[in-house]
Design a protein around this motif. Structure first.
Motif, mmCIF file in Angstrom:
data_model
loop_
_atom_site.group_PDB
_atom_site.id
_atom_site.type_symbol
_atom_site.label_atom_id
_atom_site.label_comp_id
_atom_site.label_asym_id
_atom_site.label_seq_id
_atom_site.Cartn_x
_atom_site.Cartn_y
_atom_site.Cartn_z
ATOM 1 N N SER A 61 0.968 -1.122 0.061
ATOM 2 C CA SER A 61 -0.075 -0.157 -0.017
ATOM 3 C C SER A 61 1.111 1.243 -0.028
ATOM 4 N N TYR A 62 2.052 1.024 0.503
ATOM 5 C CA TYR A 62 2.941 2.192 0.710
ATOM 6 C C TYR A 62 3.350 2.716 -0.686
ATOM 7 N N ASN A 63 3.131 1.983 -1.900
ATOM 8 C CA ASN A 63 3.536 2.267 -2.804
ATOM 9 C C ASN A 63 2.497 2.689 -4.231
ATOM 10 N N PHE A 64 1.203 2.610 -3.558
ATOM 11 C CA PHE A 64 -0.113 2.837 -4.226
ATOM 12 C C PHE A 64 0.072 4.327 -5.012
ATOM 13 N N ASP A 65 0.387 5.417 -4.450
ATOM 14 C CA ASP A 65 0.416 6.542 -4.912
ATOM 15 C C ASP A 65 1.576 6.919 -5.725
ATOM 16 N N PHE A 66 2.748 6.128 -5.646
ATOM 17 C CA PHE A 66 3.744 6.111 -6.576
ATOM 18 C C PHE A 66 3.431 5.420 -8.121
ATOM 19 N N LEU A 67 2.829 4.386 -7.998
ATOM 20 C CA LEU A 67 2.396 3.465 -9.074
ATOM 21 C C LEU A 67 1.518 4.347 -9.868
ATOM 22 N N LYS A 68 0.465 5.011 -9.328
ATOM 23 C CA LYS A 68 -0.547 5.866 -10.124
ATOM 24 C C LYS A 68 0.143 6.892 -10.683
ATOM 25 N N GLU A 69 1.191 7.424 -10.197
ATOM 26 C CA GLU A 69 1.906 8.554 -10.721
ATOM 27 C C GLU A 69 2.680 8.097 -12.023
ATOM 28 N N LEU A 70 3.019 6.823 -11.957
ATOM 29 C CA LEU A 70 3.421 6.349 -13.345
ATOM 30 C C LEU A 70 2.780 6.001 -14.138
ATOM 31 N N GLY A 71 1.442 5.734 -13.945
ATOM 32 C CA GLY A 71 0.409 5.748 -14.970
ATOM 33 C C GLY A 71 -0.453 4.328 -14.751
ATOM 34 N N ALA A 72 -0.219 3.723 -13.640
ATOM 35 C CA ALA A 72 -1.013 2.530 -13.281
ATOM 36 C C ALA A 72 -2.393 2.853 -13.266
ATOM 37 N N ASP A 73 -3.362 2.029 -13.732
ATOM 38 C CA ASP A 73 -4.836 2.411 -13.755
ATOM 39 C C ASP A 73 -5.410 1.956 -12.488
ATOM 40 N N GLU A 74 -4.871 0.612 -11.877
ATOM 41 C CA GLU A 74 -5.287 0.223 -10.658
ATOM 42 C C GLU A 74 -4.084 -0.526 -9.985
ATOM 43 N N VAL A 75 -4.271 -0.441 -8.452
ATOM 44 C CA VAL A 75 -3.084 -1.081 -7.914
ATOM 45 C C VAL A 75 -3.682 -1.779 -6.601
ATOM 46 N N LEU A 76 -3.197 -3.075 -6.431
ATOM 47 C CA LEU A 76 -3.769 -3.922 -5.425
ATOM 48 C C LEU A 76 -2.703 -4.166 -4.317
ATOM 49 N N ASP A 77 -3.016 -4.180 -3.224
ATOM 50 C CA ASP A 77 -2.019 -4.520 -2.076
ATOM 51 C C ASP A 77 -1.939 -6.084 -2.324
ATOM 52 N N LYS A 131 -0.374 -8.049 -0.092
ATOM 53 C CA LYS A 131 -0.960 -8.641 1.037
ATOM 54 C C LYS A 131 -1.957 -8.745 1.748
ATOM 55 N N ASP A 132 -2.871 -7.734 1.529
ATOM 56 C CA ASP A 132 -4.284 -7.608 2.011
ATOM 57 C C ASP A 132 -5.455 -7.952 1.026
ATOM 58 N N GLN A 133 -5.001 -7.650 -0.210
ATOM 59 C CA GLN A 133 -6.299 -7.793 -1.297
ATOM 60 C C GLN A 133 -5.974 -9.011 -1.903
ATOM 61 N N GLN A 134 -6.902 -9.838 -2.290
ATOM 62 C CA GLN A 134 -6.758 -11.223 -2.918
ATOM 63 C C GLN A 134 -7.129 -10.635 -4.640
ATOM 64 N N PHE A 135 -6.028 -10.497 -5.262
ATOM 65 C CA PHE A 135 -6.241 -10.166 -6.556
ATOM 66 C C PHE A 135 -7.020 -10.922 -7.525
ATOM 67 N N GLU A 136 -6.929 -12.561 -7.189
ATOM 68 C CA GLU A 136 -7.737 -13.471 -7.980
ATOM 69 C C GLU A 136 -9.158 -13.120 -7.862
ATOM 70 N N THR A 137 -9.753 -12.646 -6.829
ATOM 71 C CA THR A 137 -11.125 -12.439 -6.562
ATOM 72 C C THR A 137 -11.580 -10.888 -7.269
ATOM 73 N N LEU A 138 -10.539 -9.962 -7.375
ATOM 74 C CA LEU A 138 -11.108 -8.819 -7.681
ATOM 75 C C LEU A 138 -10.801 -8.629 -9.235
ATOM 76 N N LEU A 139 -10.243 -9.488 -10.016
ATOM 77 C CA LEU A 139 -9.762 -9.182 -11.430
ATOM 78 C C LEU A 139 -10.194 -10.322 -12.365
ATOM 79 N N GLY A 140 -10.091 -10.159 -13.477
ATOM 80 C CA GLY A 140 -10.332 -11.062 -14.485
ATOM 81 C C GLY A 140 -10.302 -10.517 -16.012
ATOM 82 N N ASN A 141 -10.253 -11.503 -16.974
ATOM 83 C CA ASN A 141 -10.288 -10.819 -18.138
ATOM 84 C C ASN A 141 -8.910 -10.259 -18.571
ATOM 85 N N ILE A 142 -7.923 -10.613 -18.217
ATOM 86 C CA ILE A 142 -6.536 -10.142 -18.306
ATOM 87 C C ILE A 142 -5.710 -10.673 -19.553
ATOM 88 N N ASP A 143 -5.245 -9.737 -20.348
ATOM 89 C CA ASP A 143 -4.617 -10.368 -21.471
ATOM 90 C C ASP A 143 -3.126 -10.910 -21.423
#
Length: 326
Positions: free
Chosen positions: A179-195, A197-209
């Motif tokens: 989570s410390y790096n969320f703002d940093f990655l958004k500044e680099l252009g990331a559209d979404e950033v997931l933690d 440690k605490d966020q289960q990306f496999e339950t929040l995402l799909g349809n990845i190329d």
């Protein structure tokens, strides 16, 4: 000249700053006066004795360092694309004497002209990570505008460049990081950033190329969860060359006609990757991310920090002051 050498494998203390002869370039090589280099995980892995992939190439005494930015001092008789005085950056010969040194020789084909709008410190942070990120996102990942790209380890040296390359190519970029790096990655252009440690990306995402795994953590469970998110015909690219893909992962990908590959498996296109990186930097679409700068004499401290595996961007070693450039 001054250079770092190791005469035994082990912790940071085995690195010694010694006087060694200045190298002489072969016909296809350039001699570079090095102003900056950086610390990569491969450096401390080599210092410790290497892994199964690297160990056969390691013979003591040994130099360390994969990145270099500096000025061409001499050119070999067959070198046509550089002249004395050119500012260059690249990845010297491996195995070799490394870039933790005041001078190095390397094949001219492994270097490119530095971007005109950045410093030696910034340029020294880029080459090896740019090669890996470009190979993974563009050459192997075949990223296209509008595609959804998931990048693990997005705040690291390779990951942050992967985010920037994917965004420059028009992709929708999702990164995992602390989570410390969320703002940093958004500044680099990331559209979404997931933690991670605490966020289960496999339950929040799909349809990845494309999934690009640039995390330093070898974790088959993360690979399998990532594979589940891929679209039919998707691509999984991994930086962990020393960690083969499991049969379970191969089966999961085969069920989706998806492919998995490691970066660098078919070689790295030094000139095209670095030239394209230079172009994007000069267009201000990509930038170097520096965590901290150490003098060469403090290389042991730089390695200790790198080994925490929580560095944002790159740790740079300053070899010479920029005002020394003529």
């Amino acid at each position: 000249m001054k250079a770092i050498r190791i005469y035994e494998f082990g912790g940071p203390a085995v690195m010694q700053l010694v006087d060694v002869p200045r190298p002489v370039p072969a016909a296809d090589e350039i001699l570079v006066s090095v102003y900056a280099t950086s610390v990569n995980p491969a450096d401390y892995i080599i210092r410790q004795g290497g892994n199964d992939l690297l160990r056969p190439y390691l013979k003591l005494p040994l130099g360390l360092g994969l990145d270099a930015a500096g000025i061409v001092e001499e050119v070999g008789s067959e070198v046509k694309n550089f002249k004395v005085g050119d500012k260059v950056y690249g990845v010297p010969n491996f195995p070799g004497d490394g870039s933790y040194a005041e001078y190095l020789t390397a094949k001219a084909s492994q270097f490119a002209l530095m971007p005109r709008n950045i410093s030696f410190i910034e340029a020294g942070a880029l080459p090896s990570c740019a090669l890996i990120a470009w190979n993974g996102i563009v050459e192997l990942g075949k990223v296209l505008p509008g595609q959804r790209v998931l990048i693990h380890g997005a705040a690291g040296g390779v990951g942050n460049l992967a985010v920037q390359f994917a965004k420059a190519k028009g992709a929708y970029v999702i990164g995992t990081a602390s989570s410390y790096n969320f703002d940093f990655l958004k500044e680099l252009g990331a559209d979404e950033v997931l933690d991670y440690k605490d966020q289960q990306f496999e339950t929040l995402l799909g349809n990845i190329d494309l999934v690009f795994n640039a995390s330093p953590v070898r974790d088959n469970a993360t690979r399998l969860k990532s594979a589940d998110l891929l679209k039919e015909g998707g691509i999984f690219v991994c930086t962990q060359l020393d960690s083969p893909f499991s049969d379970e992962l191969k089966e999961a990908l085969a069920g989706k006609n998806a492919t998995a590959t490691h970066v660098g498996g078919g070689g790295l296109a030094y000139v095209s990757s670095l030239s394209e990186t230079t172009k994007l930097i000069e267009e201000e679409k990509v930038k170097a991310v520096i965590s901290k700068v150490y003098p060469l004499e403090q290389v042991a401290d730089a390695h200790r920090e790198s080994e925490t595996k929580h560095v944002r961007g790159k740790i740079v070693l300053k070899i010479k002051e920029a005002h020394e450039a003529v």
